[in-house]
Design a protein around this motif. Sequence first.
Motif, PDB file in Angstrom:
ATOM      1  N   HIS A 128       0.357   5.765   1.197  1.00 31.03           N
ATOM      2  CA  HIS A 128      -0.552   4.799   1.814  1.00 31.03           C
ATOM      3  C   HIS A 128       0.201   3.800   2.681  1.00 31.03           C
ATOM      4  O   HIS A 128      -0.308   3.348   3.704  1.00 31.03           O
ATOM      5  CB  HIS A 128      -1.407   4.104   0.756  1.00 31.03           C
ATOM      6  N   SER A 150     -10.270   5.187  -2.630  1.00 29.19           N
ATOM      7  CA  SER A 150     -10.107   3.756  -2.886  1.00 29.19           C
ATOM      8  C   SER A 150      -9.791   3.538  -4.357  1.00 29.19           C
ATOM      9  O   SER A 150     -10.616   3.811  -5.228  1.00 29.19           O
ATOM     10  CB  SER A 150     -11.392   3.005  -2.505  1.00 29.19           C
ATOM     11  N   ARG A 151      -8.554   3.084  -4.619  1.00 33.06           N
ATOM     12  CA  ARG A 151      -8.127   2.787  -5.994  1.00 33.06           C
ATOM     13  C   ARG A 151      -7.759   1.312  -6.061  1.00 33.06           C
ATOM     14  O   ARG A 151      -6.617   0.916  -5.832  1.00 33.06           O
ATOM     15  CB  ARG A 151      -6.923   3.660  -6.380  1.00 33.06           C
ATOM     16  N   VAL A 152      -8.740   0.495  -6.353  1.00 29.61           N
ATOM     17  CA  VAL A 152      -8.540  -0.952  -6.331  1.00 29.61           C
ATOM     18  C   VAL A 152      -7.459  -1.376  -7.311  1.00 29.61           C
ATOM     19  O   VAL A 152      -6.683  -2.298  -7.062  1.00 29.61           O
ATOM     20  CB  VAL A 152      -9.873  -1.681  -6.633  1.00 29.61           C
ATOM     21  N   SER A 153      -7.368  -0.679  -8.442  1.00 28.47           N
ATOM     22  CA  SER A 153      -6.382  -1.060  -9.453  1.00 28.47           C
ATOM     23  C   SER A 153      -4.949  -0.761  -9.012  1.00 28.47           C
ATOM     24  O   SER A 153      -4.000  -1.324  -9.552  1.00 28.47           O
ATOM     25  CB  SER A 153      -6.668  -0.315 -10.767  1.00 28.47           C
ATOM     26  N   PHE A 155      -3.941   0.020  -5.234  1.00 30.69           N
ATOM     27  CA  PHE A 155      -3.728  -0.653  -3.955  1.00 30.69           C
ATOM     28  C   PHE A 155      -5.075  -0.869  -3.285  1.00 30.69           C
ATOM     29  O   PHE A 155      -5.961  -0.032  -3.377  1.00 30.69           O
ATOM     30  CB  PHE A 155      -2.789   0.146  -3.040  1.00 30.69           C
ATOM     31  N   ARG A 156      -5.218  -1.995  -2.647  1.00 33.78           N
ATOM     32  CA  ARG A 156      -6.482  -2.352  -1.999  1.00 33.78           C
ATOM     33  C   ARG A 156      -6.456  -1.851  -0.559  1.00 33.78           C
ATOM     34  O   ARG A 156      -6.182  -2.597   0.375  1.00 33.78           O
ATOM     35  CB  ARG A 156      -6.698  -3.866  -2.067  1.00 33.78           C
ATOM     36  N   ILE A 157      -6.723  -0.546  -0.411  1.00 33.04           N
ATOM     37  CA  ILE A 157      -6.549   0.090   0.893  1.00 33.04           C
ATOM     38  C   ILE A 157      -7.523  -0.446   1.927  1.00 33.04           C
ATOM     39  O   ILE A 157      -7.165  -0.609   3.107  1.00 33.04           O
ATOM     40  CB  ILE A 157      -6.654   1.629   0.756  1.00 33.04           C
ATOM     41  N   CYS A 158      -8.759  -0.738   1.547  1.00 30.29           N
ATOM     42  CA  CYS A 158      -9.729  -1.258   2.518  1.00 30.29           C
ATOM     43  C   CYS A 158      -9.283  -2.616   3.048  1.00 30.29           C
ATOM     44  O   CYS A 158      -9.338  -2.876   4.258  1.00 30.29           O
ATOM     45  CB  CYS A 158     -11.115  -1.351   1.885  1.00 30.29           C
ATOM     46  N   ASP A 159      -8.825  -3.485   2.153  1.00 32.11           N
ATOM     47  CA  ASP A 159      -8.331  -4.794   2.581  1.00 32.11           C
ATOM     48  C   ASP A 159      -7.112  -4.643   3.487  1.00 32.11           C
ATOM     49  O   ASP A 159      -6.967  -5.360   4.484  1.00 32.11           O
ATOM     50  CB  ASP A 159      -7.970  -5.647   1.364  1.00 32.11           C
ATOM     51  N   SER A 160      -6.225  -3.708   3.148  1.00 33.99           N
ATOM     52  CA  SER A 160      -5.018  -3.498   3.949  1.00 33.99           C
ATOM     53  C   SER A 160      -5.365  -2.986   5.346  1.00 33.99           C
ATOM     54  O   SER A 160      -4.774  -3.406   6.345  1.00 33.99           O
ATOM     55  CB  SER A 160      -4.085  -2.500   3.249  1.00 33.99           C
ATOM     56  N   ASP A 181     -11.431   5.520  -9.534  1.00 31.10           N
ATOM     57  CA  ASP A 181     -11.385   5.515  -8.086  1.00 31.10           C
ATOM     58  C   ASP A 181     -12.671   6.070  -7.488  1.00 31.10           C
ATOM     59  O   ASP A 181     -13.571   6.519  -8.211  1.00 31.10           O
ATOM     60  CB  ASP A 181     -10.173   6.305  -7.576  1.00 31.10           C
TER      61      ASP A 181
END
Length: 365
Positions: A128, A150-153, A155-160, A181
């Motif tokens: 990622h 999307s695995r918030v726990s 890495f916050r890929i959407c925010d990144s 996820d």
Amino acid sequence: MSFRTNLLKAEKLLFYANWLAAAVLLASYLSAVISPQVFWPLAILGLGYPVLVAVNLVFVVYWMLRLKWRYSLVSGVSILLGLGILLNIIGLHFFADPNPKNEHIRLMTYNVRNFNPIDELPKGEQAHRRILHLINELQPDIIGMEEFNSRVSVFRICDSLKKTLGTDQYYFEPFIITPNDSTGLALFSKFPIVNKGVVRLSNLKNENQCIFIDVKYKNRVIRVYDFHLQSIELDYYDYYLLKNFNAQRRAGSLKIMQKLKRGFILRSMQVDIIRNHAARCPYPYVFLGDFNDTPNSYTFNQMAAGMQNTFKHKGRGLGKTFNGGFAAFQIDYILASPHFNVLSYHITPERISDHYPVYSDLQLK
């Protein structure tokens, strides 16, 4: 029996083999126009188109070296009759401007493989992060991502991605949701999203689907479809069979053939769903995504009808977007409606996912 007599007999057999190779190549062209729902084995011939072209080129060269020009026409004419297909595979725009100065919209499609790296990545390197770095360098105005996870726990890929692209405009539609996820399709845009939706292609818990966004661009609205058409769903054992084929593994080979048949047929149905939806679209639109089919397939040619294949317009060299599995094919595309001018096309050879990212610069007329 003299050497000359043996040579003449051998060349006669070779000429018959040449006719057979040319006939099979011509039959492979039918895969682009006859639906797998009608006769699916033709789709297998279409899959073998690059090999068939190569075999016929060998015959052309052989007969020319033997100074038997008329014989070389058998394969030569067969290849030329499929020139339109060949130009969907090999781009000739070697002198196209890679960075157009005209005002344009950069669109990108990338199957990110759930942000799981392929084996070649250095140990400990995170896929990622590499993908974010790549997107930061290319700065697409609109990017569609297939197998978006999307695995918030973790890495916050959407925010990144919002930070990387400098936008808060995105649409992520998860189709497979677990306690840990969510996996589906995502579209990020630097332009305001005024509408969005799902075009359902498969059952509820299947990521082979289609989404779209309508974005505001210069007081006009354009629509971008992102989709992931039916996968072949080959598993580890299937790939092993393909690499180590022998007659004793016939049962496994038949299973692979059934998977191919199912994929061909389902994709031919899915393309109809998307085209029917787009036919009602009042705006200029773009198709992008993982088609899971080659330029000689029925699926691609039905999807590309009346559209501009950005690779054919501005691509150069061999169009190869899939870099994993048993063969390397072009299966990821960007197609634009006639409302656009195609300014550039690129396949970025970054081996992070099992697909290469593809982007194209378009100018709205």
